[in-house]
Enzyme design. Structure first.
Site, PDB file in Angstrom:
ATOM      1  N   HIS A  19     -20.936 -44.331  57.053  1.00  0.00           N
ATOM      2  CA  HIS A  19     -20.150 -45.212  56.107  1.00  0.00           C
ATOM      3  C   HIS A  19     -19.348 -44.437  55.302  1.00  0.00           C
ATOM      4  O   HIS A  19     -19.911 -43.997  54.204  1.00  0.00           O
ATOM      5  CB  HIS A  19     -21.167 -46.043  55.486  1.00  0.00           C
ATOM      6  CG  HIS A  19     -20.488 -46.966  54.471  1.00  0.00           C
ATOM      7  ND1 HIS A  19     -19.200 -47.843  54.551  1.00  0.00           N
ATOM      8  CD2 HIS A  19     -20.829 -46.880  52.997  1.00  0.00           C
ATOM      9  CE1 HIS A  19     -19.180 -48.168  53.614  1.00  0.00           C
ATOM     10  NE2 HIS A  19     -19.888 -47.959  52.540  1.00  0.00           N
ATOM     11  N   GLY A  22     -28.198 -46.528  41.092  1.00  0.00           N
ATOM     12  CA  GLY A  22     -27.576 -45.484  41.158  1.00  0.00           C
ATOM     13  C   GLY A  22     -26.056 -45.532  40.797  1.00  0.00           C
ATOM     14  O   GLY A  22     -25.598 -46.551  40.175  1.00  0.00           O
ATOM     15  N   THR A  28     -16.652 -52.453  44.321  1.00  0.00           N
ATOM     16  CA  THR A  28     -16.732 -53.227  45.312  1.00  0.00           C
ATOM     17  C   THR A  28     -17.822 -53.835  45.617  1.00  0.00           C
ATOM     18  O   THR A  28     -19.093 -53.386  45.434  1.00  0.00           O
ATOM     19  CB  THR A  28     -16.402 -52.680  46.975  1.00  0.00           C
ATOM     20  OG1 THR A  28     -17.743 -51.721  47.185  1.00  0.00           O
ATOM     21  CG2 THR A  28     -15.161 -51.915  47.142  1.00  0.00           C
ATOM     22  N   ARG A  45     -14.730 -55.407  57.790  1.00  0.00           N
ATOM     23  CA  ARG A  45     -13.306 -55.041  57.309  1.00  0.00           C
ATOM     24  C   ARG A  45     -12.604 -54.827  58.804  1.00  0.00           C
ATOM     25  O   ARG A  45     -11.437 -55.474  58.647  1.00  0.00           O
ATOM     26  CB  ARG A  45     -13.250 -53.992  56.532  1.00  0.00           C
ATOM     27  CG  ARG A  45     -13.671 -53.796  55.184  1.00  0.00           C
ATOM     28  CD  ARG A  45     -13.926 -52.631  54.453  1.00  0.00           C
ATOM     29  NE  ARG A  45     -14.376 -52.862  52.943  1.00  0.00           N
ATOM     30  CZ  ARG A  45     -15.126 -51.897  52.290  1.00  0.00           C
ATOM     31  NH1 ARG A  45     -15.224 -50.854  52.703  1.00  0.00           N
ATOM     32  NH2 ARG A  45     -15.677 -52.217  50.915  1.00  0.00           N
ATOM     33  N   ASP A  52     -17.980 -52.186  56.813  1.00  0.00           N
ATOM     34  CA  ASP A  52     -16.644 -51.503  57.464  1.00  0.00           C
ATOM     35  C   ASP A  52     -16.371 -52.216  58.816  1.00  0.00           C
ATOM     36  O   ASP A  52     -15.088 -52.553  59.022  1.00  0.00           O
ATOM     37  CB  ASP A  52     -16.799 -49.937  57.905  1.00  0.00           C
ATOM     38  CG  ASP A  52     -17.598 -49.268  56.882  1.00  0.00           C
ATOM     39  OD1 ASP A  52     -16.537 -48.544  56.166  1.00  0.00           O
ATOM     40  OD2 ASP A  52     -18.858 -49.317  56.558  1.00  0.00           O
ATOM     41  N   THR A  53     -17.487 -52.723  59.472  1.00  0.00           N
ATOM     42  CA  THR A  53     -17.550 -53.532  60.626  1.00  0.00           C
ATOM     43  C   THR A  53     -16.805 -55.029  60.200  1.00  0.00           C
ATOM     44  O   THR A  53     -15.850 -55.614  60.840  1.00  0.00           O
ATOM     45  CB  THR A  53     -18.784 -53.896  61.073  1.00  0.00           C
ATOM     46  OG1 THR A  53     -19.202 -52.512  62.003  1.00  0.00           O
ATOM     47  CG2 THR A  53     -18.730 -54.615  62.323  1.00  0.00           C
ATOM     48  N   ARG A  70     -17.502 -40.980  48.517  1.00  0.00           N
ATOM     49  CA  ARG A  70     -19.054 -41.468  48.553  1.00  0.00           C
ATOM     50  C   ARG A  70     -19.941 -40.399  48.496  1.00  0.00           C
ATOM     51  O   ARG A  70     -21.172 -40.215  47.863  1.00  0.00           O
ATOM     52  CB  ARG A  70     -19.304 -42.352  49.741  1.00  0.00           C
ATOM     53  CG  ARG A  70     -18.640 -43.748  49.933  1.00  0.00           C
ATOM     54  CD  ARG A  70     -18.795 -44.156  51.236  1.00  0.00           C
ATOM     55  NE  ARG A  70     -18.285 -45.669  51.326  1.00  0.00           N
ATOM     56  CZ  ARG A  70     -16.914 -45.728  51.662  1.00  0.00           C
ATOM     57  NH1 ARG A  70     -16.217 -44.624  52.003  1.00  0.00           N
ATOM     58  NH2 ARG A  70     -16.240 -46.946  51.727  1.00  0.00           N
ATOM     59  N   HIS A  84     -15.332 -59.148  68.213  1.00  0.00           N
ATOM     60  CA  HIS A  84     -16.861 -58.294  68.164  1.00  0.00           C
ATOM     61  C   HIS A  84     -16.252 -56.862  68.682  1.00  0.00           C
ATOM     62  O   HIS A  84     -15.589 -56.817  69.458  1.00  0.00           O
ATOM     63  CB  HIS A  84     -17.442 -58.811  69.623  1.00  0.00           C
ATOM     64  CG  HIS A  84     -17.698 -60.155  69.356  1.00  0.00           C
ATOM     65  ND1 HIS A  84     -18.444 -61.140  68.478  1.00  0.00           N
ATOM     66  CD2 HIS A  84     -17.220 -61.514  70.081  1.00  0.00           C
ATOM     67  CE1 HIS A  84     -18.463 -62.359  68.583  1.00  0.00           C
ATOM     68  NE2 HIS A  84     -17.515 -62.606  69.392  1.00  0.00           N
ATOM     69  N   VAL A 101     -23.408 -54.416  42.962  1.00  0.00           N
ATOM     70  CA  VAL A 101     -23.838 -54.422  44.286  1.00  0.00           C
ATOM     71  C   VAL A 101     -25.223 -55.319  44.243  1.00  0.00           C
ATOM     72  O   VAL A 101     -25.115 -56.250  45.008  1.00  0.00           O
ATOM     73  CB  VAL A 101     -24.080 -53.394  45.055  1.00  0.00           C
ATOM     74  CG1 VAL A 101     -24.621 -53.435  46.306  1.00  0.00           C
ATOM     75  CG2 VAL A 101     -22.630 -52.613  45.126  1.00  0.00           C
ATOM     76  N   VAL A 153     -24.557 -43.737  51.848  1.00  0.00           N
ATOM     77  CA  VAL A 153     -25.598 -44.703  52.271  1.00  0.00           C
ATOM     78  C   VAL A 153     -26.262 -43.973  53.570  1.00  0.00           C
ATOM     79  O   VAL A 153     -27.354 -44.180  53.576  1.00  0.00           O
ATOM     80  CB  VAL A 153     -25.277 -46.050  52.652  1.00  0.00           C
ATOM     81  CG1 VAL A 153     -24.148 -46.185  53.807  1.00  0.00           C
ATOM     82  CG2 VAL A 153     -26.223 -46.862  52.781  1.00  0.00           C
ATOM     83  N   ASP A 154     -25.666 -43.317  54.306  1.00  0.00           N
ATOM     84  CA  ASP A 154     -26.545 -42.519  55.358  1.00  0.00           C
ATOM     85  C   ASP A 154     -27.432 -41.610  54.742  1.00  0.00           C
ATOM     86  O   ASP A 154     -28.657 -41.593  55.286  1.00  0.00           O
ATOM     87  CB  ASP A 154     -25.240 -41.918  56.326  1.00  0.00           C
ATOM     88  CG  ASP A 154     -24.494 -43.017  56.774  1.00  0.00           C
ATOM     89  OD1 ASP A 154     -24.903 -44.220  57.684  1.00  0.00           O
ATOM     90  OD2 ASP A 154     -23.289 -43.131  56.268  1.00  0.00           O
ATOM     91  N   GLN A 190     -18.586 -44.804  43.078  1.00  0.00           N
ATOM     92  CA  GLN A 190     -17.452 -43.887  43.121  1.00  0.00           C
ATOM     93  C   GLN A 190     -16.712 -44.348  41.752  1.00  0.00           C
ATOM     94  O   GLN A 190     -16.598 -45.497  41.837  1.00  0.00           O
ATOM     95  CB  GLN A 190     -16.863 -44.216  44.566  1.00  0.00           C
ATOM     96  CG  GLN A 190     -17.579 -43.703  45.622  1.00  0.00           C
ATOM     97  CD  GLN A 190     -16.979 -44.481  46.587  1.00  0.00           C
ATOM     98  OE1 GLN A 190     -17.273 -45.369  47.154  1.00  0.00           O
ATOM     99  NE2 GLN A 190     -15.637 -43.774  47.292  1.00  0.00           N
TER     100      GLN A 190
END
Ligand code: NAI
Ligand code: PYR
Length: 310
Positions: free
Chosen positions: A172, A76, A227, A148, A145-146, A85, A165, A11, A119-120, A79
């Site tokens: 997430h 870190g 990913t 995707r 995700d948005t 996650r 939109h 990443v 992530v949250d 998965q």
């Protein structure tokens, strides 16, 4: 703009590469517990610079983060195939105990942009450890995700994803909420455009797109072990919005004082991003099912944060 990246794996390196290609940063510093990896990634990205924009790319220890405007946190574990996650939380929260202190010893009042999963909750962990102003610590949240969601809807309609939109909200992760009811194509409601184009969003289509968004990471990790390109591009886009003080609207994770009766929870909503980080939040219009799903997602995240004493 100087951008630090802690965690030079899949990443972090993809983010560095996207930053170099887009020119969103003028200086990129990669830091990793493996100095050899950080150096190798920095050299490889630097070799793309003659084909891209003028950017200095280097590797270093934490001290090299001095003067960084933004620090991307991608250190870190990720998965394994089939792993959620949230299963990463304990390991990555322990990593951040050291990482955040080391970053803040070097960089003065940076914007901290969290990518590490989950992530949250990791955004919440970071906000607590860093103690910076609200809005200067946030997570990439559901930006991926948005993307995707927009891609799959665009593919169904035969249109460009840039013209779709709509946002994915909440976690997430598995409990995320696709904001179908507010989705638009250009300025028109999605259902109206889909009908005009003869591509109705039937229950089957909706279920297929929902699954394509929600399960994307599991499928890609099964195939390639991680990913990285989508999130790398998303992180570079966030940095660009900060650098240009854009006021861009993106679905990002921030510790949110209250949502649907759930207090003090980090999750994604449409946020306005500029030079100081997140400057405001836009409450989306949702239908009753989406509100119920977002409330459940918020409760789950709050319960997970409770377990960590956040
Ligand atoms: N937010 C999002 O949308 C996405 C988040 N991720 C998450 O990003 C994180 C990184 O994933 P990958 O890059 O695929 O993993 P990776 O294993 O390729 O890279 C992680 C890097 O962190 C480094 N690291 C570990 N502990 C460290 C420490 N204490 N100090 C400095 N560096 C340290 C490792 O040496 C490694 O190079 C994972 O948690 C993954 O789940 C991955 C994809 C999308
Ligand atoms: C791994 C991950 O969080 C994603 O690709 O969505």
């Amino acid at each position: 703009m100087k951008v630090g990246i802690v965690g030079a794996g899949m990443v972090g390196s993809a983010a560095g590469y996207a930053l170099a290609l887009t020119g969103a940063a003028s200086r990129i510093v990669l830091v990793d517990r493996s100095e050899a990896l950080a150096l190798a990634q920095a050299q490889d990205i630097a070799h793309a610079v003659p084909f891209a924009s003028a950017v200095a790319v280097e590797a270093g220890g934490y001290e090299a983060l001095a003067g960084a405007d933004v620090v991307i946190l991608a250190a870190g574990v990720g998965q394994k195939p089939g792993e959620s996650r949230l299963a990463l939380l304990e390991r990555n929260a322990a990593v951040f105990e050291d990482v955040i202190a080391a970053v803040l010893r070097a960089a003065v009042d940076p914007i901290l942009l969290v990518a590490t999963n989950p992530v949250d909750v990791m955004t919440h962990v970071t906000a607590k450890l860093a103690g910076l102003a609200p809005g200067r610590v946030f997570g990439s949240g559901t930006i991926l995700d948005t993307a995707r969601f927009r891609s799959l809807v665009a593919h169904h309609l035969g249109l460009a994803p840039q013209s779709i939109h709509g946002y994915v909200l909440g976690e997430h992760g598995d409990s995320e909420v696709l904001g179908w009811s507010g989705a638009r194509v250009g300025s028109e409601p999605l259902a109206s455009v889909a009908a005009q184009l003869g591509c109705a969003i039937t229950a089957d289509v909706r279920a297929r797109i929902d699954d394509g968004v929600r399960r994307a990471a599991y499928r890609i990790i099964e195939g390639k072990g991680a990913t990285n390109y989508g999130i790398g591009a998303g992180l570079a886009r966030i940095v660009q919005a900060i650098g240009r003080d854009e006021g861009a609207v993106m679905s990002l994770s921030l510790v949110t004082p209250e949502l649907a009766g759930v207090q003090n929870v980090a999750l994604s909503l449409p946020r306005v991003v500029g030079a100081q980080g997140i400057r405001s939040t836009l409450m989306p219009t949702l239908d009753a099912d989406e509100i119920a799903a977002l409330t459940a997602s918020a409760r789950m995240l709050r319960d997970t944060s409770d377990a960590l004493g956040l």
